[in-house]
Design a protein around this motif. Structure first.
Motif, PDB file in Angstrom:
ATOM      1  N   ASP A  78      26.604 -17.585   0.683  1.00  0.00           N
ATOM      2  CA  ASP A  78      27.100 -18.893   1.081  1.00  0.00           C
ATOM      3  C   ASP A  78      28.225 -18.730   2.088  1.00  0.00           C
ATOM      4  OD1 ASP A  78      27.249 -21.599   1.187  1.00  0.00           O
ATOM      5  OD2 ASP A  78      27.613 -21.911  -0.940  1.00  0.00           O
ATOM      6  N   TYR A  79      28.632 -19.854   2.689  1.00  0.00           N
ATOM      7  CA  TYR A  79      29.722 -19.836   3.649  1.00  0.00           C
ATOM      8  C   TYR A  79      30.988 -20.393   3.007  1.00  0.00           C
ATOM      9  CZ  TYR A  79      28.942 -24.868   3.991  1.00  0.00           C
ATOM     10  OH  TYR A  79      28.797 -26.205   3.689  1.00  0.00           O
ATOM     11  N   GLY A  80      32.082 -20.263   3.742  1.00  0.00           N
ATOM     12  CA  GLY A  80      33.323 -20.920   3.338  1.00  0.00           C
ATOM     13  C   GLY A  80      34.190 -20.085   2.425  1.00  0.00           C
ATOM     14  N   ASP A  81      35.425 -20.551   2.278  1.00  0.00           N
ATOM     15  CA  ASP A  81      36.399 -19.878   1.440  1.00  0.00           C
ATOM     16  C   ASP A  81      36.192 -20.245  -0.020  1.00  0.00           C
ATOM     17  OD1 ASP A  81      37.594 -18.802   3.729  1.00  0.00           O
ATOM     18  OD2 ASP A  81      38.859 -20.576   3.985  1.00  0.00           O
ATOM     19  N   VAL A  82      36.764 -19.419  -0.893  1.00  0.00           N
ATOM     20  CA  VAL A  82      36.732 -19.694  -2.323  1.00  0.00           C
ATOM     21  C   VAL A  82      37.895 -20.620  -2.653  1.00  0.00           C
ATOM     22  CG1 VAL A  82      36.885 -18.704  -4.624  1.00  0.00           C
ATOM     23  CG2 VAL A  82      35.693 -17.462  -2.812  1.00  0.00           C
ATOM     24  N   ASN A  83      37.595 -21.752  -3.260  1.00  0.00           N
ATOM     25  CA  ASN A  83      38.636 -22.692  -3.673  1.00  0.00           C
ATOM     26  C   ASN A  83      39.049 -22.380  -5.100  1.00  0.00           C
ATOM     27  OD1 ASN A  83      38.646 -24.341  -1.273  1.00  0.00           O
ATOM     28  ND2 ASN A  83      36.653 -25.109  -1.925  1.00  0.00           N
ATOM     29  N   LEU A  84      40.302 -21.963  -5.266  1.00  0.00           N
ATOM     30  CA  LEU A  84      40.802 -21.591  -6.589  1.00  0.00           C
ATOM     31  C   LEU A  84      41.424 -22.794  -7.290  1.00  0.00           C
ATOM     32  CD1 LEU A  84      42.503 -18.188  -5.675  1.00  0.00           C
ATOM     33  CD2 LEU A  84      40.307 -18.516  -6.831  1.00  0.00           C
ATOM     34  N   ALA A  85      41.182 -22.889  -8.581  1.00  0.00           N
ATOM     35  CA  ALA A  85      41.756 -23.956  -9.403  1.00  0.00           C
ATOM     36  C   ALA A  85      42.324 -23.345 -10.677  1.00  0.00           C
ATOM     37  CB  ALA A  85      40.693 -24.999  -9.740  1.00  0.00           C
ATOM     38  N   VAL A  86      43.254 -24.045 -11.284  1.00  0.00           N
ATOM     39  CA  VAL A  86      43.869 -23.552 -12.515  1.00  0.00           C
ATOM     40  C   VAL A  86      42.827 -23.452 -13.620  1.00  0.00           C
ATOM     41  CG1 VAL A  86      45.580 -24.040 -14.309  1.00  0.00           C
ATOM     42  CG2 VAL A  86      46.122 -24.505 -11.916  1.00  0.00           C
ATOM     43  N   LEU A  87      42.835 -22.327 -14.312  1.00  0.00           N
ATOM     44  CA  LEU A  87      41.924 -22.107 -15.435  1.00  0.00           C
ATOM     45  C   LEU A  87      42.716 -22.318 -16.722  1.00  0.00           C
ATOM     46  CD1 LEU A  87      39.200 -21.201 -16.582  1.00  0.00           C
ATOM     47  CD2 LEU A  87      39.988 -18.837 -16.379  1.00  0.00           C
ATOM     48  N   LYS A  88      42.625 -23.517 -17.273  1.00  0.00           N
ATOM     49  CA  LYS A  88      43.414 -23.860 -18.452  1.00  0.00           C
ATOM     50  C   LYS A  88      42.909 -23.111 -19.673  1.00  0.00           C
ATOM     51  CE  LYS A  88      44.523 -28.502 -16.753  1.00  0.00           C
ATOM     52  NZ  LYS A  88      44.439 -29.968 -17.020  1.00  0.00           N
ATOM     53  N   GLY A  89      43.825 -22.456 -20.356  1.00  0.00           N
ATOM     54  CA  GLY A  89      43.468 -21.752 -21.575  1.00  0.00           C
ATOM     55  C   GLY A  89      42.663 -20.493 -21.353  1.00  0.00           C
ATOM     56  N   GLY A  90      42.384 -20.158 -20.096  1.00  0.00           N
ATOM     57  CA  GLY A  90      41.650 -18.940 -19.804  1.00  0.00           C
ATOM     58  C   GLY A  90      40.161 -19.031 -20.031  1.00  0.00           C
ATOM     59  N   THR A  91      39.622 -20.227 -20.321  1.00  0.00           N
ATOM     60  CA  THR A  91      38.179 -20.372 -20.566  1.00  0.00           C
ATOM     61  C   THR A  91      37.643 -21.605 -19.849  1.00  0.00           C
ATOM     62  OG1 THR A  91      38.506 -21.686 -22.578  1.00  0.00           O
ATOM     63  CG2 THR A  91      38.349 -19.282 -22.834  1.00  0.00           C
ATOM     64  N   VAL A  92      36.350 -21.554 -19.496  1.00  0.00           N
ATOM     65  CA  VAL A  92      35.719 -22.696 -18.848  1.00  0.00           C
ATOM     66  C   VAL A  92      34.214 -22.582 -19.032  1.00  0.00           C
ATOM     67  CG1 VAL A  92      35.483 -21.552 -16.599  1.00  0.00           C
ATOM     68  CG2 VAL A  92      35.600 -24.048 -16.705  1.00  0.00           C
ATOM     69  N   ASN A  93      33.537 -23.723 -19.146  1.00  0.00           N
ATOM     70  CA  ASN A  93      32.076 -23.791 -19.095  1.00  0.00           C
ATOM     71  C   ASN A  93      31.689 -24.233 -17.685  1.00  0.00           C
ATOM     72  OD1 ASN A  93      32.330 -23.330 -21.813  1.00  0.00           O
ATOM     73  ND2 ASN A  93      30.716 -24.764 -22.384  1.00  0.00           N
ATOM     74  N   LYS A  94      31.050 -23.360 -16.931  1.00  0.00           N
ATOM     75  CA  LYS A  94      30.715 -23.620 -15.538  1.00  0.00           C
ATOM     76  C   LYS A  94      29.203 -23.741 -15.384  1.00  0.00           C
ATOM     77  CE  LYS A  94      30.845 -23.611 -10.975  1.00  0.00           C
ATOM     78  NZ  LYS A  94      31.298 -24.778 -10.209  1.00  0.00           N
ATOM     79  N   LYS A  95      28.762 -24.783 -14.642  1.00  0.00           N
ATOM     80  CA  LYS A  95      27.340 -24.958 -14.378  1.00  0.00           C
ATOM     81  C   LYS A  95      27.070 -24.594 -12.914  1.00  0.00           C
ATOM     82  CE  LYS A  95      25.026 -28.379 -16.258  1.00  0.00           C
ATOM     83  NZ  LYS A  95      23.897 -27.704 -16.955  1.00  0.00           N
ATOM     84  N   PHE A  96      26.241 -23.585 -12.692  1.00  0.00           N
ATOM     85  CA  PHE A  96      25.824 -23.181 -11.355  1.00  0.00           C
ATOM     86  C   PHE A  96      24.507 -23.871 -11.034  1.00  0.00           C
ATOM     87  CE2 PHE A  96      28.607 -19.849 -12.891  1.00  0.00           C
ATOM     88  CZ  PHE A  96      29.424 -19.598 -11.792  1.00  0.00           C
ATOM     89  N   THR A  97      24.433 -24.551  -9.893  1.00  0.00           N
ATOM     90  CA  THR A  97      23.371 -25.528  -9.706  1.00  0.00           C
ATOM     91  C   THR A  97      22.394 -25.244  -8.572  1.00  0.00           C
ATOM     92  OG1 THR A  97      24.857 -26.839  -8.308  1.00  0.00           O
ATOM     93  CG2 THR A  97      24.778 -27.383 -10.661  1.00  0.00           C
ATOM     94  N   ASP A  98      22.614 -24.217  -7.772  1.00  0.00           N
ATOM     95  CA  ASP A  98      21.668 -23.952  -6.690  1.00  0.00           C
ATOM     96  C   ASP A  98      20.302 -23.597  -7.274  1.00  0.00           C
ATOM     97  OD1 ASP A  98      23.163 -23.858  -3.929  1.00  0.00           O
ATOM     98  OD2 ASP A  98      24.520 -23.000  -5.412  1.00  0.00           O
ATOM     99  N   PRO A  99      19.230 -24.198  -6.757  1.00  0.00           N
ATOM    100  CA  PRO A  99      17.892 -23.960  -7.336  1.00  0.00           C
ATOM    101  C   PRO A  99      17.480 -22.500  -7.281  1.00  0.00           C
ATOM    102  CG  PRO A  99      17.876 -25.851  -5.859  1.00  0.00           C
ATOM    103  CD  PRO A  99      19.194 -25.177  -5.669  1.00  0.00           C
ATOM    104  N   GLY A 100      16.736 -22.094  -8.289  1.00  0.00           N
ATOM    105  CA  GLY A 100      16.251 -20.725  -8.342  1.00  0.00           C
ATOM    106  C   GLY A 100      17.277 -19.783  -8.946  1.00  0.00           C
ATOM    107  N   THR A 101      17.069 -18.489  -8.726  1.00  0.00           N
ATOM    108  CA  THR A 101      17.981 -17.461  -9.234  1.00  0.00           C
ATOM    109  C   THR A 101      18.883 -16.993  -8.101  1.00  0.00           C
ATOM    110  OG1 THR A 101      16.371 -16.738 -10.885  1.00  0.00           O
ATOM    111  CG2 THR A 101      18.138 -15.202 -10.321  1.00  0.00           C
ATOM    112  N   ASN A 102      20.190 -17.093  -8.314  1.00  0.00           N
ATOM    113  CA  ASN A 102      21.158 -16.748  -7.282  1.00  0.00           C
ATOM    114  C   ASN A 102      22.273 -15.886  -7.856  1.00  0.00           C
ATOM    115  OD1 ASN A 102      20.380 -18.597  -4.839  1.00  0.00           O
ATOM    116  ND2 ASN A 102      20.293 -19.922  -6.640  1.00  0.00           N
TER     117      ASN A 102
END
Length: 311
Positions: A78-102
């Protein structure tokens, strides 16, 4: 009177000297160490090594001497910079949405005392099987190809609000509001095509230039480094692929939202207003009306766009 001046002067000197004796210590300023990024790809098994197709990953970060964490994600191609955000509590449930396997790269920065930091990355492969509702595809592309324009005839065809809110509560455009200054906003056509091989593409035709800001506030090629909001003839259009992905904003369907977004594939295209991000959530869509929401150029802003089929 002289005595008063001497007394005041002595007092100020004593105060200055007393303050000068203050000392502050941060203690150990060692950077966080032994950082680990643990990932659990939901539905992962021997038969499904990249997950069950939901795209969901549970992420947990640990490190010694860390006070807080910031986290960001990007697809490796992909293009572009990585946008960093605060990770509260050190855990997160993240959904990766690009179709297929990436393959995605997770980037974490851990901060310790005094702002000292350490960083770590981890690459994971995740599968997403998201399929948009057939009505969304039909309304957007007419089953093959369909052109849209910003609908200047309705109030709120452009709106601005806080990202945390789900409505343009800060400002909405009146009918024809940008016509005098920025006619390109209304003359640019956005043609969405469903290709024969099942992929999707967007063509932007901007004969009068593109309505955008400048510099780091847009991704579009050719836009000057500085200048006011307006029409820029340096960009006359472009073509890129796009995908339908699950909306990442968390807006409930009742707001309304279709829970589906258009995600542009590269920097060459835009919908409505030149922006820095590539995900346009489809709030509503019918055969004759489309209402979109996208994160604005300034942090914390969201933009709203109303479009209609081009004549």
């Amino acid at each position: 009177m002289k005595n008063i001046k001497y007394i005041i002067g002595f007092f100020l000197l004593a105060l200055f000297v007393g303050c000068g004796e203050e000392s502050y210590q941060f203690g150990d300023l060692s950077a966080p160490s032994n950082m680990v990024i643990n990932t659990e790809i939901v539905g992962q098994s021997d038969a499904t090594p990249n997950g069950d197709g939901s795209g969901e990953v549970i992420i947990a970060v640990t490190a010694d001497n860390a006070i807080t964490y910031h986290i960001g994600y990007n697809k490796l191609d992909d293009y572009g910079d990585v946008n960093l955000a605060v990770l509260k509590g050190g855990t997160v449930n993240k959904k990766f949405t690009d179709p297929g396997t990436n393959t995605y790269r997770i980037t974490v920065v851990a901060y310790g005392k005094g702002g000292v930091s350490s960083n770590l990355t981890k690459d994971i492969m995740v599968r997403s099987d998201f399929v948009p509702a057939a009505s969304i595809v039909t309304n957007l592309t007419n089953g093959s190809s369909k052109a849209w324009i910003v609908d200047k005839s309705v109030t709120g065809h452009l709106g601005v609000g806080p990202w945390e809110n789900f409505a343009p509560i800060w400002w909405t455009a009146g009918v024809d509001e940008k016509l005098a200054c920025c006619g390109c906003f209304y003359s640019t056509k956005f043609t969405f095509t469903k290709n024969a091989n099942g992929t999707f593409s967007l063509n932007v035709n901007a004969p009068d230039g593109v309505f955008t800001k400048t510099g780091a506030l847009t991704n579009l090629p050719g836009i000057p480094a500085s200048g006011d909001e307006g029409c820029y003839s340096e960009y006359t259009g472009g073509t890129s692929g796009f995908n339908f992905v699950p909306a990442s904003t968390g807006i409930p369907a009742s707001q309304p939202s279709t829970q589906t977004s258009i995600k542009l594939a590269d920097r060459n295209t835009v919908i409505g207003y030149g922006a820095t991000l590539d995900e346009y959530e489809i709030l509503e869509i019918t055969e004759n009306y489309m209402y979109l929401r996208v994160q604005g150029t300034e942090t914390g802003n969201s933009w709203y766009l109303k479009l209609k089929p081009a004549p």
